[in-house]
Write an enzyme that holds these catalytic residues in place. Structure first.
Site, PDB file in Angstrom:
ATOM      1  CB  CYS A 120      -0.894   0.002   1.241  1.00  0.00           C
ATOM      2  SG  CYS A 120      -2.264   1.176   1.118  1.00  0.00           S
ATOM      3  CB  CYS A 130      -4.297   3.788  -0.096  1.00  0.00           C
ATOM      4  SG  CYS A 130      -4.743   3.752   1.646  1.00  0.00           S
ATOM      5  CE  LYS A 201      -7.682  -1.047   4.497  1.00  0.00           C
ATOM      6  NZ  LYS A 201      -6.293  -0.707   4.166  1.00  0.00           N
ATOM      7  NE  ARG A 211      -6.601   5.149   8.576  1.00  0.00           N
ATOM      8  CZ  ARG A 211      -7.782   5.428   8.051  1.00  0.00           C
ATOM      9  NH1 ARG A 211      -8.377   6.584   8.331  1.00  0.00           N
ATOM     10  NH2 ARG A 211      -8.359   4.566   7.236  1.00  0.00           N
ATOM     11  CE  LYS A 254      -7.260  -3.226   7.774  1.00  0.00           C
ATOM     12  NZ  LYS A 254      -6.209  -2.564   7.072  1.00  0.00           N
TER      13      LYS A 254
HETATM   14  C1  PBG Z   1      -3.287   0.335   4.789  1.00  0.00           C
HETATM   15  C2  PBG Z   1      -3.628  -0.435   5.994  1.00  0.00           C
HETATM   16  C3  PBG Z   1      -4.355  -0.005   7.102  1.00  0.00           C
HETATM   17  C4  PBG Z   1      -4.399  -1.063   7.990  1.00  0.00           C
HETATM   18  C5  PBG Z   1      -3.694  -2.115   7.429  1.00  0.00           C
HETATM   19  N1  PBG Z   1      -3.240  -1.721   6.179  1.00  0.00           N
HETATM   20  C6  PBG Z   1      -4.909   1.310   7.463  1.00  0.00           C
HETATM   21  C7  PBG Z   1      -5.836   2.071   6.670  1.00  0.00           C
HETATM   22  O1  PBG Z   1      -6.468   1.615   5.720  1.00  0.00           O
HETATM   23  O2  PBG Z   1      -5.925   3.250   7.018  1.00  0.00           O
HETATM   24  C8  PBG Z   1      -5.104  -1.018   9.310  1.00  0.00           C
HETATM   25  C9  PBG Z   1      -4.769  -2.071  10.270  1.00  0.00           C
HETATM   26  C10 PBG Z   1      -5.251  -1.838  11.642  1.00  0.00           C
HETATM   27  O3  PBG Z   1      -6.039  -0.918  11.946  1.00  0.00           O
HETATM   28  O4  PBG Z   1      -4.838  -2.634  12.498  1.00  0.00           O
HETATM   29  N2  PBG Z   1      -1.964   0.204   4.437  1.00  0.00           N
END
Ligand code: PBG
Length: 330
Positions: A120, A130, A201, A211, A254
Site C-alpha cells: 500500500c 493509499c 476492506k 494510523r 477487514k
Molecule cells: C493500509 C492499511 C491499514 C491497515 C492495514 N493496512 C490502514 C488504513 O487503511 O488506514 C489497518 C490495520 C489496523 O487498523 O490494524 N496500508
C-alpha cells in the site's frame, strides 16, 4: 423429543466432555502478527494507543521475529514507516526502502516464519492516501487516480518479492490491483508467491490506532472513495469474486468484529482461504478496558479470536498473536 429426554447440559458438565464436543479449534496455526518497522538502530518505541506494540528498527525487529518463530507463529505481516514520505510514496518501492531492508535482515537470521508484506502507499505518501493523488481539472477536487496507482503498487509488490517476501498483501483497495500484481510477479519469475488480497476492506473508524502507529492518517479527506461502505454485503461478494478471478490466493475481510457476517458469507460462497484482520481499534478498546480493570483481557481476547474463527476465518491477523500463542500453549 425434548426435555426431559434431552438435556443439553449433559455434554457441558466437565472440561473433558466439553473438549470432545468443541466445534471450533483456535490454535497458534491460525495467527499472523503485524509488526511496524522504522529506520534507525536500537529503536523500540512503544505505540501509545496500542500497548505492547512497538515501532522497531530493523535490528530490534529481527530479535522480535526470532521470538515469534520460537512461539510457533506461522507468519508476520510488516508495515513500514519510512524516513521520508513524498507525493509518490517512493520509499515503498525503493531497493533500499525500509521494508526491503527489513525483509533481507529477517531472511538472513530467521528461517521458519513467513514474511508477509502489506502492499500500500499510505505509509509512504506525504498526504497519507493509499494511492497517487491528482487534481481533477474539471472539478478542481483531489482524487486518488486508480490506474496510475496500479503502476506504483506493482513496483512495490515486485520489490518486496525481490527482497524475499513470502506473500504479498495489497491493502489499497484500487480496482484491478490483484491482476496487475499477479501479472508482474509472474513476469518477474515470482509465480510461486501467493497474493493475500485485502478484498473486503471497509472504510472503518477502527483503524485509528494503526494510523497513529504507521503515521498514515490522510492529510485531507478520507478513504471512502476506495475503501468499502460499511453498509454493504453483496458488494463484498463482488470484490472477492473479482480478486479471485484476478488471481488472489487468500481473500481478506477487514475489520473482523463488526464484519463477522461478511466473513461467514464469503467462506460459504467461495470456499476459499479466508483471512480476517482483527484491527488496531478492536485490540485497543479491549486493552483500554482491561487497563481500567473492567474486563479480563486474556479471556476476552481468546473469545474474540474464537468468534472470528467460528465465523469462518482460516487465519487471523491480530496484535494478540504473540500473547495468544503463549496463552494457547497452557
Ligand atoms: C493500509 C492499511 C491499514 C491497515 C492495514 N493496512 C490502514 C488504513 O487503511 O488506514 C489497518 C490495520 C489496523 O487498523 O490494524 N496500508
Amino acid at each position: 423429543m425434548g426435555f426431559p429426554n434431552q438435556r443439553l447440559r449433559r455434554l457441558r458438565q466437565n472440561e473433558n466432555i466439553r473438549r470432545l464436543v468443541r466445534e471450533t479449534d483456535l490454535s497458534v496455526n491460525d495467527l499472523i502478527m503485524p509488526l511496524f518497522v522504522r529506520p534507525g538502530k536500537g529503536v523500540k518505541q512503544m505505540i501509545p494507543s496500542m500497548p505492547g506494540n512497538y515501532q522497531m528498527s530493523v535490528d530490534k525487529l529481527v530479535e522480535e521475529v526470532k521470538i515469534l518463530e520460537g512461539h510457533g507463529i506461522p507468519g508476520i505481516i510488516l508495515f513500514g514507516i519510512p524516513d521520508k514520505k513524498d507525493e509518490m510514496g517512493s520509499d515503498a518501492y525503493a531497493d533500499e526502502g525500509i521494508i526491503q531492508q527489513a525483509i533481507i535482515a529477517i531472511k538472513k537470521t530467521v528461517k521458519n516464519i513467513l514474511v508477509i508484506t502489506d502492499v500500500c502507499l499510505c505509509e509512504y505518501t506525504d498526504h497519507g492516501h493509499c494511492g497517487f493523488v491528482r487534481r481533477d481539472d474539471r472539478t478542481g477536487n483531489f482524487e486518488v487516480d486508480n490506474d496510475m496507482t496500479l503502476e506504483l503498487l506493482v513496483k512495490e509488490a515486485v520489490s518486496h518479492a525481490k527482497a524475499g517476501a513470502d506473500i504479498v498483501a495489497p491493502s489499497d483497495m484500487m480496482d484491478g490491483r490483484v491482476g496487475a500484481i499477479r501479472d508482474a510477479l509472474d513476469e518477474g519469475g515470482f509465480h510461486h508467491i501467493p497474493i493475500m488480497a485485502y478484498s473486503a476492506k471497509y472504510a472503518s473508524g477502527f483503524y485509528g490506532p494503526f494510523r497513529e502507529a504507521a503515521e498514515s492518517t490522510p492529510g485531507f479527506g478520507d478513504r471512502s472513495s476506495y475503501q468499502m461502505d460499511p453498509h454493504n454485503v453483496t458488494e463484498a461478494l463482488r470484490e472477492v469474486s473479482l480478486d479471485i478471478g484476478e488471481g488472489a490466493d487468500i481473500v481478506m475481510v477487514k475489520p473482523a468484529l463488526a464484519y463477522l457476517d461478511i466473513i461467514r458469507i464469503i467462506k460459504d460462497t467461495f470456499d476459499y482461504p479466508v483471512a480476517a484482520y482483527n484491527v488496531s481499534g478492536e485490540f485497543s478498546v479491549v486493552k483500554a478496558a482491561a487497563e481500567k480493570g473492567w474486563i479480563d483481557e486474556k479471556r476476552v481476547a481468546l473469545e474474540i479470536l474464537t468468534g472470528i474463527k467460528r465465523a469462518g476465518a482460516d487465519m487471523i491477523l491480530t496484535y494478540w498473536a504473540k500473547d495468544a500463542a503463549q496463552w494457547l500453549k497452557k
